[in-house]
Design a protein around this motif. Structure first.
Motif, PDB file in Angstrom:
ATOM      1  N   PRO A  70     -10.396  -9.445 -20.525  1.00  0.00           N
ATOM      2  CA  PRO A  70      -8.984  -9.889 -19.718  1.00  0.00           C
ATOM      3  C   PRO A  70      -8.102  -8.692 -19.925  1.00  0.00           C
ATOM      4  O   PRO A  70      -7.483  -9.158 -21.080  1.00  0.00           O
ATOM      5  N   ALA A  71      -7.427  -9.036 -18.693  1.00  0.00           N
ATOM      6  CA  ALA A  71      -6.328  -8.192 -18.632  1.00  0.00           C
ATOM      7  C   ALA A  71      -5.279  -8.297 -16.945  1.00  0.00           C
ATOM      8  O   ALA A  71      -6.297  -8.380 -16.361  1.00  0.00           O
ATOM      9  N   VAL A  72      -4.418  -8.063 -17.283  1.00  0.00           N
ATOM     10  CA  VAL A  72      -3.625  -8.131 -16.164  1.00  0.00           C
ATOM     11  C   VAL A  72      -2.504  -6.409 -15.922  1.00  0.00           C
ATOM     12  O   VAL A  72      -2.151  -6.144 -16.793  1.00  0.00           O
ATOM     13  N   PHE A  73      -2.929  -6.199 -14.625  1.00  0.00           N
ATOM     14  CA  PHE A  73      -2.353  -4.038 -14.944  1.00  0.00           C
ATOM     15  C   PHE A  73      -1.440  -4.637 -13.906  1.00  0.00           C
ATOM     16  O   PHE A  73      -2.211  -4.878 -12.152  1.00  0.00           O
ATOM     17  N   ALA A  74      -0.079  -4.460 -14.201  1.00  0.00           N
ATOM     18  CA  ALA A  74       0.599  -4.092 -12.366  1.00  0.00           C
ATOM     19  C   ALA A  74       1.836  -3.122 -12.404  1.00  0.00           C
ATOM     20  O   ALA A  74       2.174  -2.962 -13.730  1.00  0.00           O
ATOM     21  N   ASN A  75       1.773  -2.802 -11.028  1.00  0.00           N
ATOM     22  CA  ASN A  75       2.726  -1.713 -11.003  1.00  0.00           C
ATOM     23  C   ASN A  75       3.621  -2.513 -10.133  1.00  0.00           C
ATOM     24  O   ASN A  75       3.553  -3.465  -9.121  1.00  0.00           O
ATOM     25  N   ASP A  76       4.196  -1.473  -9.369  1.00  0.00           N
ATOM     26  CA  ASP A  76       5.465  -1.311  -8.230  1.00  0.00           C
ATOM     27  C   ASP A  76       4.549  -1.766  -7.055  1.00  0.00           C
ATOM     28  O   ASP A  76       5.687  -2.862  -5.848  1.00  0.00           O
ATOM     29  N   ASP A  77       3.761  -1.571  -6.470  1.00  0.00           N
ATOM     30  CA  ASP A  77       2.582  -2.325  -5.500  1.00  0.00           C
ATOM     31  C   ASP A  77       1.885  -2.980  -5.470  1.00  0.00           C
ATOM     32  O   ASP A  77       2.044  -3.585  -4.229  1.00  0.00           O
ATOM     33  N   ARG A  78       1.043  -3.601  -6.363  1.00  0.00           N
ATOM     34  CA  ARG A  78      -0.234  -3.939  -6.696  1.00  0.00           C
ATOM     35  C   ARG A  78      -0.815  -4.691  -8.366  1.00  0.00           C
ATOM     36  O   ARG A  78      -0.040  -4.000  -9.066  1.00  0.00           O
ATOM     37  N   MET A  79      -1.490  -5.939  -7.748  1.00  0.00           N
ATOM     38  CA  MET A  79      -1.691  -5.967  -9.644  1.00  0.00           C
ATOM     39  C   MET A  79      -3.044  -6.476  -9.478  1.00  0.00           C
ATOM     40  O   MET A  79      -3.864  -6.472  -8.368  1.00  0.00           O
ATOM     41  N   ARG A  80      -3.606  -6.222 -10.872  1.00  0.00           N
ATOM     42  CA  ARG A  80      -5.072  -5.682 -10.512  1.00  0.00           C
ATOM     43  C   ARG A  80      -5.548  -6.670 -12.631  1.00  0.00           C
ATOM     44  O   ARG A  80      -5.113  -7.056 -12.956  1.00  0.00           O
ATOM     45  N   VAL A  81      -5.870  -8.238 -11.511  1.00  0.00           N
ATOM     46  CA  VAL A  81      -6.601  -8.794 -12.828  1.00  0.00           C
ATOM     47  C   VAL A  81      -7.757  -8.793 -12.580  1.00  0.00           C
ATOM     48  O   VAL A  81      -9.386  -9.161 -12.557  1.00  0.00           O
ATOM     49  N   ARG A  82      -7.884  -8.609 -14.248  1.00  0.00           N
ATOM     50  CA  ARG A  82      -9.804  -8.681 -14.770  1.00  0.00           C
ATOM     51  C   ARG A  82     -10.239  -9.931 -15.403  1.00  0.00           C
ATOM     52  O   ARG A  82      -9.288  -9.154 -16.539  1.00  0.00           O
ATOM     53  N   ASN A  83     -10.699 -10.116 -14.742  1.00  0.00           N
ATOM     54  CA  ASN A  83     -11.438 -12.066 -16.042  1.00  0.00           C
ATOM     55  C   ASN A  83     -12.652 -11.608 -16.120  1.00  0.00           C
ATOM     56  O   ASN A  83     -13.095 -10.481 -16.857  1.00  0.00           O
ATOM     57  N   PRO A  84     -12.601 -12.438 -16.730  1.00  0.00           N
ATOM     58  CA  PRO A  84     -14.243 -12.076 -17.126  1.00  0.00           C
ATOM     59  C   PRO A  84     -15.476 -11.524 -16.445  1.00  0.00           C
ATOM     60  O   PRO A  84     -16.104 -10.663 -17.324  1.00  0.00           O
ATOM     61  N   PHE A  85     -15.840 -12.163 -15.443  1.00  0.00           N
ATOM     62  CA  PHE A  85     -16.807 -11.906 -14.041  1.00  0.00           C
ATOM     63  C   PHE A  85     -16.245 -11.324 -12.978  1.00  0.00           C
ATOM     64  O   PHE A  85     -16.928 -11.085 -12.314  1.00  0.00           O
ATOM     65  N   ARG A  86     -13.966 -11.277 -12.724  1.00  0.00           N
ATOM     66  CA  ARG A  86     -13.890 -10.187 -12.010  1.00  0.00           C
ATOM     67  C   ARG A  86     -13.275  -9.614 -11.755  1.00  0.00           C
ATOM     68  O   ARG A  86     -12.344  -9.729 -13.251  1.00  0.00           O
ATOM     69  N   VAL A  87     -13.165  -8.869 -11.581  1.00  0.00           N
ATOM     70  CA  VAL A  87     -11.574  -8.248 -11.106  1.00  0.00           C
ATOM     71  C   VAL A  87     -11.070  -8.129 -10.011  1.00  0.00           C
ATOM     72  O   VAL A  87     -11.632  -8.177  -8.367  1.00  0.00           O
ATOM     73  N   ILE A  88      -9.883  -8.689  -9.706  1.00  0.00           N
ATOM     74  CA  ILE A  88      -9.588  -9.099  -7.847  1.00  0.00           C
ATOM     75  C   ILE A  88      -7.671  -8.017  -8.054  1.00  0.00           C
ATOM     76  O   ILE A  88      -7.451  -8.380  -8.951  1.00  0.00           O
ATOM     77  N   GLU A  89      -8.062  -7.495  -7.113  1.00  0.00           N
ATOM     78  CA  GLU A  89      -6.743  -6.631  -6.848  1.00  0.00           C
ATOM     79  C   GLU A  89      -5.592  -7.101  -5.510  1.00  0.00           C
ATOM     80  O   GLU A  89      -6.232  -7.377  -4.395  1.00  0.00           O
ATOM     81  N   LEU A  90      -4.547  -7.685  -6.121  1.00  0.00           N
ATOM     82  CA  LEU A  90      -4.152  -8.054  -4.971  1.00  0.00           C
ATOM     83  C   LEU A  90      -2.388  -7.300  -4.667  1.00  0.00           C
ATOM     84  O   LEU A  90      -1.322  -7.101  -5.450  1.00  0.00           O
TER      85      LEU A  90
END
Length: 209
Positions: A70-90
Motif C-alpha cells: 500500500p502506498a499513495v503517489f501524488a504529483n501536480d496532476d494526479r494521485m495514484r492509490v496502490r491498495n492491497p488488490f487494486r490500483v486507482i489512478e485519480l
C-alpha cells in the motif's frame, strides 16, 4: 513573433505516502513465513513439503499486499492509490474531496476509495488534542508564554496532515490540463493469482488428508 507559454508548469516527482510501521511489520512477517515454510519444504516429508509450499504461496503475496504494497503517489496532476488488490489512478480534476474520518479516503465521481497506506490513529488524535489542551490552559493561566503551536490551533495527527497535503494538491491541481480525465481502476492480479493458487492448493491438500 511571440510564443505562447503552456498553461501548465512542469510536473514534479511523485510524493510517496506509506506507513513505515506497516512496512517493518511486513518484512518481519515475511521473514517468519520464509523461516517456517522453508523449514517445512527442506526438512519435512512429502505431504508436509507441499503444505509448506502452499502456505508460502498464499501467505507471501497477502502479507506483501497488506503491509509493504500500500502506498499513495501524488504529483501536480494526479494521485495514484496502490491498495492491497487494486490500483486507482485519480486525476485531480476528478477528485471531489480527500478526507479522514475513521479512515483516510478519497471521493471521486461518486465513488469512495480508501487510502490503505494512510492509517488513521484515533489515539494519536486524542494525544495531540490533550497536548494542545494542556498548553492552552497553561497560557490562559499565565504560567507559560503563548507559543505558535497554541496560537495557530491544535496539532494534527500524521494521517490528518497527509490528508491535508493531498487535499491541497487536489485543489491546486484541479484546473491543470494534465489533471483532466476519469478515474481508472486496475485489479492487481499479480497479487490475487498466486494467493488464490496457494489457497486452492492448500484446500486440496487438506481435503485429501
Amino acid at each position: 513573433m511571440s510564443s505562447q507559454q503552456p498553461a501548465d508548469g512542469p510536473v514534479y516527482a511523485d510524493r510517496v505516502y506509506r506507513s513505515s510501521m506497516a512496512v517493518v511489520t511486513g518484512v518481519l512477517t515475511l521473514a517468519l513465513i520464509v523461516w517456517l515454510c522453508g523449514d517445512a519444504v527442506l526438512y519435512g516429508d512429502g505431504r508436509t513439503r507441499w503444505i509448506g509450499l502452499a502456505v508460502a504461496l498464499c501467505a507471501v503475496p497477502l502479507t506483501v499486499a497488506f503491509t509493504i504494497r500500500p502506498a499513495v503517489f501524488a504529483n501536480d496532476d494526479r494521485m495514484r492509490v496502490r491498495n492491497p488488490f487494486r490500483v486507482i489512478e485519480l486525476p485531480w480534476g476528478s477528485v471531489d474531496v480527500v478526507r479522514a474520518g475513521y479512515s483516510a479516503e478519497v471521493l471521486a465521481e461518486g465513488e469512495k476509495y480508501q487510502l490503505w497506506s494512510v492509517p488513521v490513529s484515533l489515539r494519536e488524535r486524542k494525544k495531540a488534542q490533550r497536548q494542545y489542551g494542556r498548553g492552552a490552559k497553561a497560557v490562559a493561566g499565565g504560567t507559560e508564554p503563548a507559543t505558535g503551536a497554541v496560537t495557530q490551533g491544535p496539532p494534527r495527527a500524521l494521517a490528518d496532515k497527509v490528508v491535508d497535503e493531498l487535499q491541497e494538491l487536489a485543489e491546486r491541481g484541479a484546473a491543470r490540463e494534465g489533471a483532466r480525465g476519469g478515474v481508472k481502476v486496475r485489479w492487481s492480479y499479480e497479487v490475487i493469482a498466486p494467493a488464490a493458487a496457494g489457497a486452492v492448493l492448500l484446500i486440496v491438500l487438506l481435503a485429501l488428508g
